[in-house]
Write a protein that holds these residues in place. Structure first.
Motif, mmCIF file in Angstrom:
data_model
loop_
_atom_site.group_PDB
_atom_site.id
_atom_site.type_symbol
_atom_site.label_atom_id
_atom_site.label_comp_id
_atom_site.label_asym_id
_atom_site.label_seq_id
_atom_site.Cartn_x
_atom_site.Cartn_y
_atom_site.Cartn_z
ATOM 1 N N GLY A 249 0.783 -1.225 0.000
ATOM 2 C CA GLY A 249 0.000 0.000 0.000
ATOM 3 C C GLY A 249 0.818 1.280 0.000
ATOM 4 N N ALA A 250 0.071 2.390 0.042
ATOM 5 C CA ALA A 250 0.703 3.710 0.026
ATOM 6 C C ALA A 250 1.312 4.021 1.382
ATOM 7 C CB ALA A 250 -0.339 4.770 -0.335
ATOM 8 N N THR A 251 2.220 4.972 1.390
ATOM 9 C CA THR A 251 2.826 5.407 2.645
ATOM 10 C C THR A 251 1.873 6.363 3.348
ATOM 11 O OG1 THR A 251 5.027 5.256 1.639
ATOM 12 C CG2 THR A 251 4.825 6.524 3.684
ATOM 13 N N PRO A 252 1.406 6.024 4.549
ATOM 14 C CA PRO A 252 0.445 6.891 5.241
ATOM 15 C C PRO A 252 1.072 8.221 5.639
ATOM 16 C CG PRO A 252 0.524 4.683 6.217
ATOM 17 C CD PRO A 252 1.709 4.811 5.316
ATOM 18 N N PHE A 253 0.229 9.232 5.799
ATOM 19 C CA PHE A 253 0.675 10.536 6.292
ATOM 20 C C PHE A 253 1.289 10.352 7.672
ATOM 21 C CE2 PHE A 253 0.098 14.475 8.631
ATOM 22 C CZ PHE A 253 0.534 15.427 7.720
ATOM 23 N N GLY A 254 2.451 10.972 7.896
ATOM 24 C CA GLY A 254 3.133 10.884 9.185
ATOM 25 C C GLY A 254 4.185 9.799 9.251
ATOM 26 N N TYR A 255 4.357 9.074 8.120
ATOM 27 C CA TYR A 255 5.341 7.987 8.094
ATOM 28 C C TYR A 255 6.224 8.110 6.852
ATOM 29 C CZ TYR A 255 2.441 5.717 11.644
ATOM 30 O OH TYR A 255 1.735 5.429 12.794
ATOM 31 N N LYS A 256 7.362 7.413 6.893
ATOM 32 C CA LYS A 256 8.218 7.291 5.721
ATOM 33 C C LYS A 256 8.698 5.836 5.647
ATOM 34 C CE LYS A 256 12.393 8.684 8.249
ATOM 35 N NZ LYS A 256 13.496 9.677 8.339
ATOM 36 N N ARG A 257 9.124 5.458 4.475
ATOM 37 C CA ARG A 257 9.592 4.087 4.290
ATOM 38 C C ARG A 257 11.053 3.949 4.729
ATOM 39 N NH1 ARG A 257 7.089 1.742 -1.347
ATOM 40 N NH2 ARG A 257 5.113 2.874 -1.305
ATOM 41 N N LYS A 258 11.314 2.839 5.377
ATOM 42 C CA LYS A 258 12.683 2.475 5.716
ATOM 43 C C LYS A 258 12.816 0.990 5.434
ATOM 44 C CE LYS A 258 16.230 3.036 9.243
ATOM 45 N NZ LYS A 258 16.513 3.481 10.642
ATOM 46 N N GLY A 259 13.288 0.689 4.232
ATOM 47 C CA GLY A 259 13.289 -0.698 3.780
ATOM 48 C C GLY A 259 11.862 -1.149 3.540
ATOM 49 N N HIS A 260 11.469 -2.259 4.169
ATOM 50 C CA HIS A 260 10.109 -2.759 4.058
ATOM 51 C C HIS A 260 9.216 -2.256 5.186
ATOM 52 C CE1 HIS A 260 11.072 -5.353 0.726
ATOM 53 N NE2 HIS A 260 12.021 -5.985 1.406
ATOM 54 N N LYS A 261 9.762 -1.394 6.047
ATOM 55 C CA LYS A 261 8.998 -0.925 7.204
ATOM 56 C C LYS A 261 8.612 0.548 7.061
ATOM 57 C CE LYS A 261 11.166 -4.144 10.456
ATOM 58 N NZ LYS A 261 11.912 -4.275 11.742
ATOM 59 N N LEU A 262 7.648 0.958 7.896
ATOM 60 C CA LEU A 262 7.248 2.358 7.978
ATOM 61 C C LEU A 262 7.676 2.901 9.329
ATOM 62 C CD1 LEU A 262 3.613 2.220 6.517
ATOM 63 C CD2 LEU A 262 5.671 3.042 5.372
ATOM 64 N N VAL A 263 8.298 4.069 9.314
ATOM 65 C CA VAL A 263 8.724 4.709 10.561
ATOM 66 C C VAL A 263 8.208 6.151 10.567
ATOM 67 C CG1 VAL A 263 10.778 3.272 10.780
ATOM 68 C CG2 VAL A 263 10.916 5.442 9.524
#
Length: 236
Positions: free
Chosen positions: A163-177
């Protein structure tokens, strides 16, 4: 002389720019709904639109939807016209619950083109058709959701980002931070939980000159999308 029994509200809605420019655009909906009103002998007292608002948002929480309900509840109109069921409601339960409330208050819901037929919920046949069509529509949505979830499970098993990257998060590899907008996200969630309307939250964000993930102004629809994407992120 005032006669609310023949007064009607026309409600039109689109959720995306693509839909706005398609066969379900606001102008097309308006033309068909007003033509129906004239044929049915109803007087249109107000045209209410929700532009760029998802069906996933309850009618009472949409800017236009709240206005429509206010006119109906206060007795200024006894009829509401929409092109299709999905212009008004998000699911079968929502549709049938609201329809039952309308019926008890003497309010009729008119659907101009629901799978090729018009429906007036003041009639027994109209109520029956609404129940059947609403249930069929939800079954189709559930089947699509089921197939989508199966496909997502396959992707998750491979470790793919979903899915899309939610507001308030960024991608770091396969994870969202969390990113620099995470504090804004928390504020939005707090405001919503406190009972503030989606539009009032959007207005406050715009007054602070805070932008959406795409750098645009906030609307009730974008606030709702941020909340829903956050819920999906928690569910993964």
């Amino acid at each position: 002389m005032f006669d609310a029994s023949t007064n009607c509200i026309v409600y039109i809605r689109v959720s995306t720019i693509e839909q706005k420019n398609s066969g379900l655009g606001l102008e097309v909906q308006l033309q068909k709904c007003t033509a129906y009103a004239q044929f049915a002998g109803l007087e249109v007292i107000e045209v209410i639109k929700d532009d760029g608002v998802s069906a996933g948002i309850p009618l009472s929480k949409r800017p236009g939807g709240k206005r429509a309900l206010d006119l109906l509840v206060t007795g200024k109109s006894s009829n509401i016209i929409a092109l299709k069921l999905d212009r008004l409601f998000r699911n079968t339960t929502d549709a049938l619950t609201t329809c039952e409330t309308f019926n008890k208050s003497g309010i009729a819901m008119h659907l101009v083109d629901q799978q090729g037929t018009s429906i007036n919920t003041k009639s027994a046949i109209g109520k029956f058709l609404l129940t059947m069509l609403a249930a069929t529509a939800e079954l189709e949505r559930n089947l699509i959701t089921e197939r989508t979830q199966e496909a997502l499970q396959v992707k998750k098993s491979r470790g793919d980002h979903i899915g899309a990257t939610p507001f308030g998060y960024k991608r770091k590899g396969h994870k969202l931070v969390p990113n620099e907008q995470y504090s804004i996200l928390l504020w939005i969630l707090e405001q919503y939980e406190a009972g503030h309307t989606l539009q009032s939250i959007a207005d406050k964000l715009n007054r602070q000159n805070l932008k959406t993930i795409r750098g645009k102004k906030w609307s009730a629809g974008t606030v709702w999308n941020v909340i829903e994407l956050h819920k999906l992120k928690l569910a993964v």
